[in-house]
Design an enzyme around this catalytic site. Structure first.
Site, PDB file in Angstrom:
ATOM      1  N   HIS A  50       0.876  -1.178   0.000  1.00 43.08           N
ATOM      2  CA  HIS A  50       0.000   0.000   0.000  1.00 43.08           C
ATOM      3  C   HIS A  50       0.913   1.228   0.000  1.00 43.08           C
ATOM      4  O   HIS A  50       2.025   1.173   0.529  1.00 43.08           O
ATOM      5  CB  HIS A  50      -0.829  -0.060   1.288  1.00 43.08           C
ATOM      6  CG  HIS A  50      -1.883   0.984   1.426  1.00 43.08           C
ATOM      7  ND1 HIS A  50      -1.610   2.258   1.858  1.00 43.08           N
ATOM      8  CD2 HIS A  50      -3.212   0.946   1.208  1.00 43.08           C
ATOM      9  CE1 HIS A  50      -2.748   2.956   1.906  1.00 43.08           C
ATOM     10  NE2 HIS A  50      -3.729   2.178   1.515  1.00 43.08           N
ATOM     11  N   ASP A  95       2.856  -4.803   7.799  1.00 37.72           N
ATOM     12  CA  ASP A  95       1.652  -3.988   7.644  1.00 37.72           C
ATOM     13  C   ASP A  95       0.457  -4.929   7.720  1.00 37.72           C
ATOM     14  O   ASP A  95       0.148  -5.648   6.775  1.00 37.72           O
ATOM     15  CB  ASP A  95       1.716  -3.259   6.295  1.00 37.72           C
ATOM     16  CG  ASP A  95       0.394  -2.593   5.924  1.00 37.72           C
ATOM     17  OD1 ASP A  95      -0.592  -2.743   6.670  1.00 37.72           O
ATOM     18  OD2 ASP A  95       0.357  -1.932   4.864  1.00 37.72           O
ATOM     19  N   GLN A 114      -4.818  -5.262   6.553  1.00 35.42           N
ATOM     20  CA  GLN A 114      -5.865  -6.126   5.976  1.00 35.42           C
ATOM     21  C   GLN A 114      -5.857  -7.513   6.599  1.00 35.42           C
ATOM     22  O   GLN A 114      -6.549  -8.409   6.104  1.00 35.42           O
ATOM     23  CB  GLN A 114      -5.664  -6.257   4.457  1.00 35.42           C
ATOM     24  CG  GLN A 114      -5.776  -4.969   3.696  1.00 35.42           C
ATOM     25  CD  GLN A 114      -7.190  -4.396   3.714  1.00 35.42           C
ATOM     26  OE1 GLN A 114      -8.161  -5.082   3.995  1.00 35.42           O
ATOM     27  NE2 GLN A 114      -7.299  -3.112   3.419  1.00 35.42           N
ATOM     28  N   LYS A 164     -10.411  -0.787  10.392  1.00 33.52           N
ATOM     29  CA  LYS A 164     -10.572  -1.959   9.529  1.00 33.52           C
ATOM     30  C   LYS A 164     -10.907  -3.202  10.346  1.00 33.52           C
ATOM     31  O   LYS A 164     -11.047  -4.295   9.820  1.00 33.52           O
ATOM     32  CB  LYS A 164      -9.297  -2.177   8.704  1.00 33.52           C
ATOM     33  CG  LYS A 164      -9.075  -1.051   7.666  1.00 33.52           C
ATOM     34  CD  LYS A 164      -7.902  -1.375   6.785  1.00 33.52           C
ATOM     35  CE  LYS A 164      -7.333  -0.162   6.080  1.00 33.52           C
ATOM     36  NZ  LYS A 164      -8.137   0.305   4.945  1.00 33.52           N
TER      37      LYS A 164
END
Ligand SMILES: Cc1ncc(COP(=O)(O)O)c(C=O)c1O
Lengths: 148, 420
Positions: free
Chosen positions: B137, B214, B217, B240
């Protein structure tokens, strides 16, 4: 509720599937690149201006139905217009796609098919990308414009 | 796994029963959009909030709003206890050794920027190298580019294959004596690929190189155990994982955090201030300057309690079924191409349709109440890798049903009918 058919009219399709004036203009004297950071769409607008008149105009780039059709219709609408007239058409067009209650598009000619965009705020940037790029080409600032 | 139709029927029935209760916990799931029941498939962008989280936010402001770590009065004590309680919940959720290794931040983006500033500017210099992958990202690219620009360090990029999988062999070739940090996405937001974090960490650690993961997600979709992964930093966003926006976490191993200078200066991050000498606070407070998002942090704890009550294994298995079902269905539609077909995948379906721009797909689906994302997903290098300007992306959460997928598939047929 906004109607999809208002947005995706026949003429819009036609210009999306067969965009007019979609090529480089080798003798252009004004060029600008436009970019919509939201979707990554890029467009290049080529202008040949002589004596304050748009003698020729074209565009290149890949985009959605709305941005492609808008670019294509723009080139048709502006060919042969003076720069002042082009600016005026841009203002009218901008108002048409951004104002819900702007009803009189009689004088917009074919561009009127994009009036439905005003019901889809998320798509206004698609419809105006080529136009903002055109403005920048006229000013010939030569740098990339974004729709932000 | 490739299931026959009759198997799907029974899986579907069990699943529908199972999620009916969960769906009721999310008030927004019973709203309508454009006159159609909302089908929310943009969980990769942000997730919806359960009633318990919404109620906790309200309760905080109605019952005990006060600043934390700053007052002797009752409300301040209550707010502080709740906020620190949330930190402990985060620790437990990701199985971190200690709650002072949990730093509250605004989100994944801030977490990575924190590492780029505090770790990067103190440990990385001219000629040093940072390794990321093509599928990052932008928030795990740009902070490193900025660091490189400032310090003269070099950013190296591990390529991916046509399925969207991390190329471990290439990683092995890139990692070297100048590598100072590896930053890798756990689950790709644009492709759904799940990366082999443990293998990456093991290789990096064999050369004494720290790894930042990271997890934006990942956390809401699979069980994350930072001790098992052995990563040095793990970043994620609260929004999220069913918590409010403006919340997030940076986990860091104590030893590395203690060596790092502060990120921002201000209140709370100091032990004592004078014009001759200022002493910094201990971790995690050293990295938490200023009044934080107190209600948000507390609600993140509530959201983690909520998903824990459902169970991460349960969530992962349901989402896996959804992905399998959706992938089979979408593959049958002529002219549709999936972008991201890794063997190990999370519930993300990125696709393009021949001759139709993702933006138009997004508008037409929205008209049917189906919310997806259309665009480059803040992962422009991924788009470039697959030679597309953008994709349409449906991303799942545990509250999505098989019926949601059916509506998506019907919607795609409608897109083709209108624009084909
Ligand atoms: C993989 C990944 N990393 C980082 C981010 C950034 O998260 P945030 O915008 O919450 O800081 C996102 C969210 O879009 C993401 O999907």
């Amino acid at each position: 509720m906004a109607d999809l058919r208002e947005l995706y009219q026949e003429v819009v399709f036609d210009h999306y599937k067969k965009p007019r004036n979609c090529h480089r203009l080798s003798d252009a004297n004004h060029i600008a690149e436009g970019y919509n950071p939201l979707c990554g769409d890029k467009v290049t607008v080529y202008l040949k201006v002589a004596d304050n008149v748009i003698a020729d105009v074209s565009f290149e780039g890949l985009g959605c139905a709305i941005s492609t059709a808008s670019a294509s219709l723009m080139t048709e609408a502006l060919k042969g217009k003076t720069l002042d007239e082009a600016e005026h058409i841009f203002q009218e067009f901008h108002e048409m796609v951004t104002c819900h209650d702007h009803v009189d598009h009689g004088d917009m000619g074919k561009l009127g098919v994009l009036a439905g965009v005003s019901e889809f705020p998320a798509r206004v940037k698609c419809a105006t990308l080529a136009w903002h790029t055109l403005q920048s080409a006229i000013k010939n600032r030569g740098k990339i414009v974004t729709t932000e | 796994m490739n299931l026959a139709t009759e198997n799907w029927q029974s899986i579907r029935e069990t699943s529908t029963r199972r999620i009916a209760k969960w769906r009721q916990d999310f008030p927004i799931l019973s709203t309508e959009v454009n006159g159609k029941p909302l089908v929310y498939l943009d969980n990769g962008a942000t997730t919806q909030k359960p009633k318990t989280v919404i109620d906790a936010e309200r309760a905080y402001y109605e019952e005990y709003n006060a600043n934390v770590h700053r007052g002797v009065h009752t409300l301040s004590q209550r707010a502080t206890d709740a906020y620190e309680g949330a930190r402990e919940k985060v620790r437990k959720f990701i199985n971190a050794p200690s709650s002072d290794e949990i730093i509250f931040v605004r989100g994944t983006t801030e977490a990575i920027n924190l590492v780029a500033h505090a770790f990067g500017r103190s440990q990385i210099g001219r000629g040093d190298e940072i390794i990321v992958s093509t599928m990052e990202h932008h928030s795990n690219i740009v902070p490193w580019q900025m660091l490189c620009q400032e310090t003269g360090a070099i950013l190296r990029v591990v390529p991916i294959n046509d399925a969207g999988e991390f190329l471990f062999d290439e990683f092995e070739k890139l990692i070297g004596p100048r590598t100072k940090l590896v930053g890798i996405v756990h689950v790709s937001n644009a492709l759904g690929s799940v990366n082999p974090i443990k293998r990456i960490v093991d290789l990096a650690h064999s050369k004494n190189i720290p790894v930042l993961v990271d997890g934006a997600q990942a956390v809401a979709h699979l069980k994350v155990d930072v001790r098992a992964l052995d990563c040095d930093f793990y970043a994620f966003s609260g929004h999220k994982i069913f918590a409010p926006t403006g919340t997030g976490v940076l986990y860091g191993k104590r030893a590395i955090l203690e060596r790092m200078p502060p990120y921002q200066g201000g209140g709370d991050m100091i032990r004592s201030v004078s014009f001759s000498k200022t002493e910094y606070n201990v971790i995690p407070y050293k990295f938490e300057a200023g009044t934080p998002n107190i209600a948000g942090g507390i609600c993140l704890g509530v959201a983690l309690d909520y998903v824990t009550s459902i169970g991460m294994d349960e969530i992962a298995s349901h989402e896996h079924e959804l992905l399998e079902y959706a992938t089979n269905a979408i593959k049958k539609i002529p002219g549709v191409r999936l972008i991201g077909t890794a063997k190990e995948k999370g519930g993300i379906l990125s696709f393009i349709i021949d001759g139709i721009h993702p933006h138009d797909i997004g508008t037409i689906l929205d008209h049917q109440g189906v919310a997806i994302r259309a665009g480059h997903h803040c992962a422009m290098p991924v788009m470039e890798r697959f030679c597309v300007a953008a994709t349409a992306r449906a991303s799942f959460a545990f509250y999505n049903s098989f019926a949601d997928i059916d509506t998506l598939i019907d919607g795609i047929h409608k897109v083709k009918e209108i624009l084909g």
